[in-house]
Design an enzyme around this catalytic site. Sequence first.
Site, PDB file in Angstrom:
ATOM      1  N   LYS A  54       0.848  -1.207   0.000  1.00 14.63           N
ATOM      2  CA  LYS A  54       0.000   0.000   0.000  1.00 14.63           C
ATOM      3  C   LYS A  54       0.879   1.253   0.000  1.00 14.63           C
ATOM      4  O   LYS A  54       0.582   2.227  -0.697  1.00 14.63           O
ATOM      5  CB  LYS A  54      -0.941  -0.034   1.204  1.00 14.63           C
ATOM      6  CG  LYS A  54      -2.053  -1.073   1.050  1.00 14.63           C
ATOM      7  CD  LYS A  54      -2.814  -1.335   2.335  1.00 14.63           C
ATOM      8  CE  LYS A  54      -3.787  -2.514   2.133  1.00 14.63           C
ATOM      9  NZ  LYS A  54      -4.432  -2.964   3.380  1.00 14.63           N
ATOM     10  N   GLN A  98      -4.573  -1.773   9.957  1.00 16.43           N
ATOM     11  CA  GLN A  98      -4.458  -3.080   9.300  1.00 16.43           C
ATOM     12  C   GLN A  98      -4.960  -4.189  10.229  1.00 16.43           C
ATOM     13  O   GLN A  98      -4.548  -4.268  11.384  1.00 16.43           O
ATOM     14  CB  GLN A  98      -2.990  -3.331   8.903  1.00 16.43           C
ATOM     15  CG  GLN A  98      -2.768  -4.586   8.098  1.00 16.43           C
ATOM     16  CD  GLN A  98      -3.399  -4.539   6.705  1.00 16.43           C
ATOM     17  OE1 GLN A  98      -3.379  -3.515   6.033  1.00 16.43           O
ATOM     18  NE2 GLN A  98      -3.967  -5.650   6.275  1.00 16.43           N
ATOM     19  N   ASP A 121     -11.103   3.233   4.625  1.00 20.10           N
ATOM     20  CA  ASP A 121     -11.342   1.790   4.526  1.00 20.10           C
ATOM     21  C   ASP A 121     -12.834   1.485   4.719  1.00 20.10           C
ATOM     22  O   ASP A 121     -13.267   0.355   4.521  1.00 20.10           O
ATOM     23  CB  ASP A 121     -10.551   1.090   5.647  1.00 20.10           C
ATOM     24  CG  ASP A 121      -9.738  -0.079   5.132  1.00 20.10           C
ATOM     25  OD1 ASP A 121      -9.695  -0.264   3.904  1.00 20.10           O
ATOM     26  OD2 ASP A 121      -9.159  -0.801   5.962  1.00 20.10           O
TER      27      ASP A 121
END
Length: 292
Positions: A54, A98, A121
Site C-alpha cells: 500500500k 491493518q 477503509d
Amino acid sequence: MTAEILDGKALATELRGVLAQRVAARAAAGKPVPGLATVIVGDDPASQVYVRGKHKACREVGITPIGYELPASTSQDELLALIAELNGRADVHGILVQLPLPAHLDAAAVQSAVALEKDVDCLNPANLGLLAQKDRAPRFTPCTPAGILRLIEKSGLDLSGANAVVLGRSNIVGMPVALLLTQANATVTIAHSHTRDLPALCRTADLLVAAVGRPQLVRGDWVREGAVVIDVGVNQIQDPAARRGQRLVGDVAFDEIVEKAAAITPVPGGVGPMTIAMLLENTLKAAELADA
Ligand code: NAP
C-alpha cells in the site's frame, strides 16, 4: 463460451495513472499532498507485506504514506490515543488500521474511533450503516467491494434485475458487496457457512461473487453458462510443480469455469490490485473533501 478475463491489474494501472495526474494537479495548485496513515499492531508478516504494498502504491501516485508499527503489547488506550492524534492531524487525510489486530484489542472500538471523514477503509460502523440505508451513502465506498463493482462494470453486465449470489458475509467483503449490488438494483442472495445446497444456489446466479477463503470451493458445474464470476479469495495451496512448491488460488476453480462463464477475474491479478487502487482513490477524495 470462453470467458472474458477481467484484468484487475490493467484496470488498476489505468486508474492509478489518472489518480497520479489528479494528485499532481493538486500540488500544482498549491493544495496539500494527500496523506495516508497506516497502523500495524504486532508483527504479523502478512500485514507487513500488505502495508508495504500500500505504501509503494501511495508513493507511485504522489500520496504520502505515514506508517506506524506498534508492538503487540500495545494497549487499547494507547492505540485509541494514536487514532485520536491522527484524527486531528491536518497532513493525515486517510487512516487505515491493518487487520487482524492482536486478540486483546477491540477492533470494533478502534474502527469506530476513526473519524468518519478519514475512514478511507469504510470500516467505521457508522459508514457501513449508511451503506445499508436506502438512498444514503457513506463518504467512502469500502475498497475491495468498490473494486469489485468496477470489475463488474467492465464486464458489461447489467445489474438491474440481475440475480446476484454473494458467497460470504464478512464486514470487509461479503456484506458490503451485497449492499452495493442491492443499491445497483440487483436481486441479491447472501450465502454463508450455514447455507443449504450451495451448488444449486450458485447455479441461479447471473453474477457470482465468491469471498469465502476456501480454495477452489466453487466448481465448474456450480456456474451457469454465461454468468459473470468475481473471485475474491486469496488462498495459498501446495503445488509441487510450482517454483516455490506453492501457489495462490482463488475461491473458484478457474480452469473449470473459464469455458462457461461470460467473464471471470483471475487470482492473482483480479480483485487484489483493484482494492489498492480504491484505497488510493478514497484517500485522494478525503483530501479533496478536506479542502472544502
Ligand atoms: P472471512 O471474514 O473469513 O469470511 C468468510 C465468509 O465465508 C464467512 O461469511 C463464512 O460464513 C463464509 N464461508 C466460509 N466457508 C464457507 C463455505 N464452505 N460455504 C459457504 N460459506 C462459507 O473472509 P473475508 O475477510 O471476507 O475474505 C474472504 C476471502 O477473500 C479470503 O480468501 C481473503 O483472503 C480474500 N480477500 C481478498 C481481498 C482482496 O483484495 N483480493 C480483500 C479481502 C479479502 P460464516 O459467516 O457463516 O462464518
